[in-house]
Design a protein around this motif. Sequence first.
Motif, PDB file in Angstrom:
ATOM      1  N   GLU A  99     -40.727   6.744 -54.153  1.00 28.56           N
ATOM      2  CA  GLU A  99     -40.529   5.316 -53.906  1.00 28.56           C
ATOM      3  C   GLU A  99     -39.123   5.056 -53.371  1.00 28.56           C
ATOM      4  N   GLY A 100     -38.142   5.746 -53.941  1.00 21.70           N
ATOM      5  CA  GLY A 100     -36.763   5.579 -53.494  1.00 21.70           C
ATOM      6  C   GLY A 100     -36.558   6.038 -52.066  1.00 21.70           C
ATOM      7  N   THR A 101     -37.184   7.164 -51.716  1.00 20.63           N
ATOM      8  CA  THR A 101     -37.083   7.678 -50.348  1.00 20.63           C
ATOM      9  C   THR A 101     -37.677   6.695 -49.359  1.00 20.63           C
ATOM     10  N   GLU A 102     -38.793   6.083 -49.730  1.00 16.25           N
ATOM     11  CA  GLU A 102     -39.436   5.095 -48.863  1.00 16.25           C
ATOM     12  C   GLU A 102     -38.557   3.860 -48.695  1.00 16.25           C
ATOM     13  N   LEU A 103     -37.924   3.418 -49.787  1.00 13.68           N
ATOM     14  CA  LEU A 103     -37.018   2.272 -49.719  1.00 13.68           C
ATOM     15  C   LEU A 103     -35.829   2.576 -48.816  1.00 13.68           C
ATOM     16  N   ALA A 104     -35.307   3.789 -48.916  1.00 14.41           N
ATOM     17  CA  ALA A 104     -34.170   4.187 -48.081  1.00 14.41           C
ATOM     18  C   ALA A 104     -34.556   4.218 -46.602  1.00 14.41           C
ATOM     19  N   LYS A 105     -35.771   4.671 -46.315  1.00 16.48           N
ATOM     20  CA  LYS A 105     -36.237   4.729 -44.927  1.00 16.48           C
ATOM     21  C   LYS A 105     -36.391   3.333 -44.329  1.00 16.48           C
ATOM     22  N   LYS A 106     -36.835   2.391 -45.147  1.00 11.56           N
ATOM     23  CA  LYS A 106     -37.110   1.037 -44.652  1.00 11.56           C
ATOM     24  C   LYS A 106     -35.904   0.103 -44.782  1.00 11.56           C
ATOM     25  N   PHE A 107     -34.792   0.621 -45.313  1.00 13.38           N
ATOM     26  CA  PHE A 107     -33.647  -0.237 -45.610  1.00 13.38           C
ATOM     27  C   PHE A 107     -33.112  -0.958 -44.377  1.00 13.38           C
ATOM     28  N   LYS A 108     -32.933  -2.269 -44.527  1.00  9.46           N
ATOM     29  CA  LYS A 108     -32.309  -3.104 -43.501  1.00  9.46           C
ATOM     30  C   LYS A 108     -31.500  -4.190 -44.200  1.00  9.46           C
ATOM     31  N   SER A 109     -30.389  -4.559 -43.585  1.00  6.74           N
ATOM     32  CA  SER A 109     -29.617  -5.702 -44.082  1.00  6.74           C
ATOM     33  C   SER A 109     -28.774  -6.246 -42.939  1.00  6.74           C
ATOM     34  N   PRO A 110     -28.692  -7.548 -42.813  1.00  5.27           N
ATOM     35  CA  PRO A 110     -27.835  -8.118 -41.765  1.00  5.27           C
ATOM     36  C   PRO A 110     -26.356  -7.844 -42.024  1.00  5.27           C
ATOM     37  N   PHE A 111     -26.008  -7.392 -43.229  1.00  2.38           N
ATOM     38  CA  PHE A 111     -24.618  -7.071 -43.541  1.00  2.38           C
ATOM     39  C   PHE A 111     -24.267  -5.632 -43.164  1.00  2.38           C
ATOM     40  N   SER A 112     -25.285  -4.820 -42.928  1.00  2.80           N
ATOM     41  CA  SER A 112     -25.073  -3.414 -42.588  1.00  2.80           C
ATOM     42  C   SER A 112     -24.768  -3.242 -41.109  1.00  2.80           C
ATOM     43  N   LYS A 113     -23.942  -2.260 -40.800  1.00  2.00           N
ATOM     44  CA  LYS A 113     -23.666  -1.926 -39.406  1.00  2.00           C
ATOM     45  C   LYS A 113     -24.720  -0.945 -38.884  1.00  2.00           C
ATOM     46  N   LYS A 114     -24.993   0.084 -39.675  1.00  2.00           N
ATOM     47  CA  LYS A 114     -25.899   1.157 -39.256  1.00  2.00           C
ATOM     48  C   LYS A 114     -27.358   0.750 -39.339  1.00  2.00           C
ATOM     49  N   PHE A 115     -27.696  -0.045 -40.350  1.00  2.00           N
ATOM     50  CA  PHE A 115     -29.090  -0.440 -40.567  1.00  2.00           C
ATOM     51  C   PHE A 115     -29.235  -1.952 -40.457  1.00  2.00           C
ATOM     52  N   ASN A 116     -28.615  -2.526 -39.451  1.00  2.00           N
ATOM     53  CA  ASN A 116     -28.575  -3.970 -39.308  1.00  2.00           C
ATOM     54  C   ASN A 116     -29.955  -4.544 -39.017  1.00  2.00           C
ATOM     55  N   GLY A 117     -30.296  -5.614 -39.727  1.00  2.00           N
ATOM     56  CA  GLY A 117     -31.578  -6.272 -39.480  1.00  2.00           C
ATOM     57  C   GLY A 117     -32.111  -6.918 -40.740  1.00  2.00           C
ATOM     58  N   SER A 118     -33.364  -7.341 -40.681  1.00  2.00           N
ATOM     59  CA  SER A 118     -34.044  -7.996 -41.794  1.00  2.00           C
ATOM     60  C   SER A 118     -35.487  -7.528 -41.827  1.00  2.00           C
ATOM     61  N   ILE A 119     -36.089  -7.556 -43.020  1.00  2.00           N
ATOM     62  CA  ILE A 119     -37.502  -7.189 -43.100  1.00  2.00           C
ATOM     63  C   ILE A 119     -38.371  -8.199 -42.365  1.00  2.00           C
ATOM     64  N   LEU A 120     -37.797  -9.349 -42.037  1.00  2.00           N
ATOM     65  CA  LEU A 120     -38.543 -10.380 -41.315  1.00  2.00           C
ATOM     66  C   LEU A 120     -38.429 -10.233 -39.797  1.00  2.00           C
ATOM     67  N   ASP A 121     -37.632  -9.276 -39.329  1.00  2.00           N
ATOM     68  CA  ASP A 121     -37.411  -9.129 -37.895  1.00  2.00           C
ATOM     69  C   ASP A 121     -38.683  -8.827 -37.122  1.00  2.00           C
ATOM     70  N   GLU A 122     -39.617  -8.141 -37.765  1.00  2.00           N
ATOM     71  CA  GLU A 122     -40.869  -7.786 -37.089  1.00  2.00           C
ATOM     72  C   GLU A 122     -41.874  -8.924 -37.115  1.00  2.00           C
ATOM     73  N   ASN A 123     -41.541  -9.971 -37.847  1.00  2.00           N
ATOM     74  CA  ASN A 123     -42.425 -11.140 -37.886  1.00  2.00           C
ATOM     75  C   ASN A 123     -42.155 -12.029 -36.681  1.00  2.00           C
ATOM     76  N   ASP A 124     -42.463 -13.293 -36.805  1.00  2.00           N
ATOM     77  CA  ASP A 124     -42.273 -14.230 -35.703  1.00  2.00           C
ATOM     78  C   ASP A 124     -40.804 -14.563 -35.522  1.00  2.00           C
ATOM     79  N   SER A 125     -40.492 -15.358 -34.535  1.00  2.00           N
ATOM     80  CA  SER A 125     -39.126 -15.786 -34.293  1.00  2.00           C
ATOM     81  C   SER A 125     -38.644 -16.661 -35.440  1.00  2.00           C
ATOM     82  N   ASP A 126     -37.326 -16.898 -35.494  1.00  2.00           N
ATOM     83  CA  ASP A 126     -36.755 -17.720 -36.563  1.00  2.00           C
ATOM     84  C   ASP A 126     -37.369 -19.120 -36.600  1.00  2.00           C
ATOM     85  N   SER A 127     -37.571 -19.697 -35.417  1.00  2.00           N
ATOM     86  CA  SER A 127     -38.135 -21.049 -35.382  1.00  2.00           C
ATOM     87  C   SER A 127     -39.562 -21.061 -35.906  1.00  2.00           C
ATOM     88  N   ASP A 128     -40.330 -20.022 -35.567  1.00  2.00           N
ATOM     89  CA  ASP A 128     -41.704 -19.944 -36.061  1.00  2.00           C
ATOM     90  C   ASP A 128     -41.735 -19.721 -37.565  1.00  2.00           C
TER      91      ASP A 128
END
Length: 207
Positions: A99-128
Amino acid sequence: MIYELAIVAKTETTEEQRTAIQTMVAEVVGANAGEVLLTDDWGNKHFAQATSKGVKTGHYLYFIYSGNGTANLEIERRLKINETIIKTMMVKIAETVEEGTELAKKFKSPFSKKFNGSILDENDSDSDLEKDKKRFSRRKSCWFASNNITPDWKDPKTYAWLINEFGKINPGRVSGISRKAHRLADNAIKRARNMGVVSHITNTLAE
């Protein structure tokens, strides 16, 4: 057990000092039959709200690791005596290494430089997304449950919309989310505030 460890050091710490912290965590975890699954340097950030001592910035380090109580106590002990440390937080996030390995693989945060992003990035646009949240609010149907999303303190997109301009968390009767989701969001927001990424008195976020 799988844990996440967030550390905020003083911005004036040197690269050697930050490397020493990372090495310490890896050595203590390894000495107690654990493994560091992810190490991430977020860099310097401006806190969403200054600390009680007036500190406004800090350098963030983040880890996911498998460990036990002995390792956790030793890490906490060493961090407490390290004068370069401003904030720390340790949270159990999973049970097994898989479970930990899977969490590490999927890790994203807008505060991160290397793993920048959000789990919502693959969803619709911010306005949607905003329209979607309002739609669920009107229907009194839980947006988190319908989208299979869990609020995460490292990912403000998953909870910031619940905080009003005065720093208050909107009640379920307004947001339309379930009691369980509201409890999880409340915990995520408290952790975010503890680490300086969300203000206690406004809806400001760290930058």
